[in-house]
Design a protein around this motif. Structure first.
Motif, PDB file in Angstrom:
ATOM      1  N   ALA A  50       0.894   8.645   1.420  1.00 16.15           N
ATOM      2  CA  ALA A  50       0.586   8.243   2.798  1.00 16.15           C
ATOM      3  C   ALA A  50      -0.380   9.226   3.444  1.00 16.15           C
ATOM      4  O   ALA A  50      -1.328   8.828   4.137  1.00 16.15           O
ATOM      5  CB  ALA A  50       1.877   8.141   3.607  1.00 16.15           C
ATOM      6  N   GLU A  52      -4.037   8.680   2.231  1.00 15.92           N
ATOM      7  CA  GLU A  52      -4.760   7.488   2.658  1.00 15.92           C
ATOM      8  C   GLU A  52      -5.554   7.721   3.940  1.00 15.92           C
ATOM      9  O   GLU A  52      -6.625   7.153   4.118  1.00 15.92           O
ATOM     10  CB  GLU A  52      -3.784   6.322   2.848  1.00 15.92           C
ATOM     11  N   GLY A  60       0.823   7.865   7.341  1.00 18.43           N
ATOM     12  CA  GLY A  60       0.123   9.053   6.858  1.00 18.43           C
ATOM     13  C   GLY A  60      -0.164  10.052   7.952  1.00 18.43           C
ATOM     14  O   GLY A  60      -0.001  11.266   7.766  1.00 18.43           O
ATOM     15  N   LYS A  95       0.816  -1.212   0.000  1.00 20.19           N
ATOM     16  CA  LYS A  95       0.000   0.000   0.000  1.00 20.19           C
ATOM     17  C   LYS A  95       0.849   1.260   0.000  1.00 20.19           C
ATOM     18  O   LYS A  95       0.542   2.229  -0.717  1.00 20.19           O
ATOM     19  CB  LYS A  95      -0.928   0.003   1.222  1.00 20.19           C
ATOM     20  N   TYR A  96       1.894   1.276   0.795  1.00 22.21           N
ATOM     21  CA  TYR A  96       2.630   2.525   1.009  1.00 22.21           C
ATOM     22  C   TYR A  96       3.991   2.555   0.320  1.00 22.21           C
ATOM     23  O   TYR A  96       4.736   3.523   0.508  1.00 22.21           O
ATOM     24  CB  TYR A  96       2.778   2.768   2.513  1.00 22.21           C
TER      25      TYR A  96
END
Length: 298
Positions: free
Chosen positions: A85, A88, A278, A59-60
């Motif tokens: 980040a 999200e 994030g 995801k990151y």
């Protein structure tokens, strides 16, 4: 319908720009996820945590790298990692995950990218992600329902035709739009496939954590089919997509309790890297630790 969508987007913009609304929405969303998990009678957290580690990488790291690969902003990988980040956190507390896209568009605008180009760039990134999802399912040999295939093909056709029409009639508008080469497009799809694999790993870990089990190929089919419900608005943890995934898991032999618990646990675990990465970036930006590069001279 168009008016309703415009009102929804205005509400999401207010959420993105208003600090008090962001905090309230964040608390409500996390509380909802915690409440859902507490309703599951049997939870062993270790398998889910093991599945969370590759998901955080997908995801990151993989998703921001995909965005960076197609971006025309000229910014570094580190800039894209940080901006993604940040987005999200806002995406998890907004319907349709729209807050994430709006934040990325906003961040591109702050460095001098035109709004139309920024929106096109983020939209293209989302499109490549969707193509990667369908490709990942096809590679595994799982047959998606005809409705899902038709919806994916229709959406792709609409996006392609719209882009070509705008490019032909308004070339000045699209002069700064990203038009990736086939090699870059294929690289983005490859990163998307890798990201989808990490989501499946997290789902498998969450199902194991609540005492359920399911064959991986059947899980891929259920996951791919449930994505069609993502076109409907909903808050993370209680959206039509999560509901479709619970029903899909139950249809392949997972008990309703385990299916509900696995999806609720997955939704809760999403918050851990989102807040750590994030949330930290947003906090440091609020404290003035990050200095924004000056917009490029046209």
């Amino acid at each position: 319908m168009q008016l309703g969508r415009q009102q929804l987007l205005r509400g999401v913009r207010a959420l993105v720009t208003n600090r008090g609304l962001r905090i309230t929405a964040l608390v409500v969303a996390v509380a909802l996820s915690l409440w859902n998990v507490e309703r599951v009678p049997h939870t062993v957290i270790l398998p889910a945590v093991v599945g969370l580690l590759p998901f955080a990488i997908g995801k990151y790291l993989l998703c921001p790298l995909r965005w960076h690969a197609i971006s025309t902003s000229g910014r570094s990988r580190r800039w894209h990692l940080r901006a993604y980040a940040e987005s999200e956190v806002l995406g998890l507390i907004s319907p349709w995950h729209a807050g994430a896209d709006l934040w990325r568009v906003h961040r591109l605008e702050t460095i001098g990218v035109r709004r139309s180009g920024a929106a096109a760039e983020v939209g293209l990134d989302r499109f490549i992600g969707a193509v990667g999802l369908v490709t990942a399912v096809v590679i595994t040999g799982v047959t998606l329902p005809a409705a899902v295939i038709a919806a994916a093909a229709g959406a792709a056709a609409v996006v392609l035709v719209a882009a070509l029409v705008v490019r032909r009639r308004r070339p000045s508008l699209t002069s700064r739009w990203p038009w990736p080469s086939p090699k870059v497009f294929a690289f983005g799809i490859l990163l998307s496939i890798g990201y989808q694999a990490t989501i499946l790993g997290l789902l498998l870990g969450s199902i194991d954590a609540v005492g359920g089990s399911v064959p991986a190929l059947q899980l891929i089919a259920v996951f791919g089919a449930s994505q069609i419900a993502g076109v409907l608005p909903g808050v993370h943890g209680a959206s039509p997509r999560e509901g479709a995934l619970v029903a899909g898991l139950a249809s392949i032999g997972v008990s309703w309790t385990a299916a509900f618990g696995a999806v609720a646990l997955t939704a809760l675990l999403y918050w851990i890297p989102a807040l750590l990465l994030g949330g930290s970036c947003l906090f440091l930006r609020w404290r003035g630790w990050f200095t924004e590069p000056q917009p490029a001279t046209p």
